[in-house]
Every structure is written in C-alpha cells, then in structure tokens.
Design a protein around this motif. Sequence first.
Motif, PDB file in Angstrom:
ATOM      1  N   THR A  67       0.805  -1.204  -0.036  1.00 41.20           N
ATOM      2  CA  THR A  67       0.036  -0.002  -0.041  1.00 41.20           C
ATOM      3  C   THR A  67       0.854   1.278  -0.099  1.00 41.20           C
ATOM      4  N   ARG A  69      -0.133   3.756   1.812  1.00 37.94           N
ATOM      5  CA  ARG A  69      -0.507   4.402   3.007  1.00 37.94           C
ATOM      6  C   ARG A  69       1.056   4.397   3.616  1.00 37.94           C
ATOM      7  N   GLU A  71       3.346   4.607   6.901  1.00 43.90           N
ATOM      8  CA  GLU A  71       3.873   3.610   8.017  1.00 43.90           C
ATOM      9  C   GLU A  71       2.944   3.784   9.208  1.00 43.90           C
ATOM     10  N   ARG A  74      -0.247   2.041  10.092  1.00 42.85           N
ATOM     11  CA  ARG A  74       0.041   0.650  10.212  1.00 42.85           C
ATOM     12  C   ARG A  74      -1.200  -0.126  11.179  1.00 42.85           C
ATOM     13  N   THR A  77      -4.445  -0.162   9.687  1.00 42.59           N
ATOM     14  CA  THR A  77      -4.538  -1.143   8.577  1.00 42.59           C
ATOM     15  C   THR A  77      -4.490  -2.700   8.885  1.00 42.59           C
ATOM     16  N   MET A  93       4.330  -0.861   3.577  1.00 42.18           N
ATOM     17  CA  MET A  93       3.930   0.601   3.514  1.00 42.18           C
ATOM     18  C   MET A  93       4.907   1.562   3.146  1.00 42.18           C
ATOM     19  N   THR A 162      -0.516   8.343  -1.032  1.00 42.38           N
ATOM     20  CA  THR A 162      -1.197   7.051  -0.747  1.00 42.38           C
ATOM     21  C   THR A 162      -0.961   6.165  -1.938  1.00 42.38           C
TER      22      THR A 162
END
Length: 162
Positions: A67, A69, A71, A74, A77, A93, A162
């Motif tokens: 992803t 996204r 860190e 996390r 997620t 990430m 992202t």
Amino acid sequence: MTDTRPPLAVFDLDNTLADTAHRQRFLERRPRDWDAFFAAAPQDPPIAEGIALVLDSARECEIVYLTGRPERCRRDTLDWLAAHGLPEGRVFMRRNDDRRPARRTKLEILQRLARSREIRVLVDDDELVCGDARRAGFTVVRAAWTAPSEALEEAQEREGRT
C-alpha cells in the motif's frame, strides 16, 4: 535447491480491497486534509470483488499487502485486515516521509520481492502502477471495480501520499 514456498499474490488496499469513497472529500478541498483522510480509513467498507480475489488467491499463494499508505497507519491497517477476515500477510507501507509516486515505490518493492520469490500476481487499482508493473514483467490484475477518483490519482502520482 528448489524453493518450495508458495508464490506471492500482492494486493493493494485503497480502492482494491477497501472502498475509500466516503473519505475522498478530504482530498477534494485545498489544502488537502491528509490526517482526516487517513483517520477515516478504519471505516472503509470492504470491496466484495477484491475480497473474493484475495481469499481465492490465498488457496495457492502467500498474500502480501502493498500500500501507499504511510507507516503511521500500520495499526489501523492491520486491524482493518483482521476485522474483515483477510489472510495474514506481510504489509509493505510507505515511509512517513516518502513522497515519491506510488508507481515508483511499489515497483521498487515488487522487484525486491521478486529477487527471492515468484510473484504470481499484483492486484492494484492505480493505472500507472499497473502499467509500470506490466512493463517490468509482472502479471497484473487491474482492480477497476470502484469509480476512479481524480483527487486520489493526483495524490498517488504527484503528491506521493497514498
């Protein structure tokens, strides 16, 4: 010696497994509200097509999540993946300070993974990520099951968020 480990199936999260439509509004204003955008991620509804594909892939492959996204997301997620019954797997990430385009960061990780493991498939919604991965020789499934978001595409490519 032959590697007996299963191949990898690599899945993106946003707009591949998790529907971000409810939080797009945070990217459509100026300045973009990144904190609110990521804070709303735990409320993402799962996308049936993506979930079915990851569950099907898990029968023959080890699942990896890749992803864009940062860190700092996390914990949310990992909680989201578990709450939706998705297979455990490594989650790659973006570093919190990494603003490179998603297609660069993701291809870099794919190539690193491919040095030691077979990658059966990458599943991602980002057209640019998919194109670069295909050109690098990876098998790709483009997750075209959500409406494209111009704001998210700009964030992925130009802002490296992202």
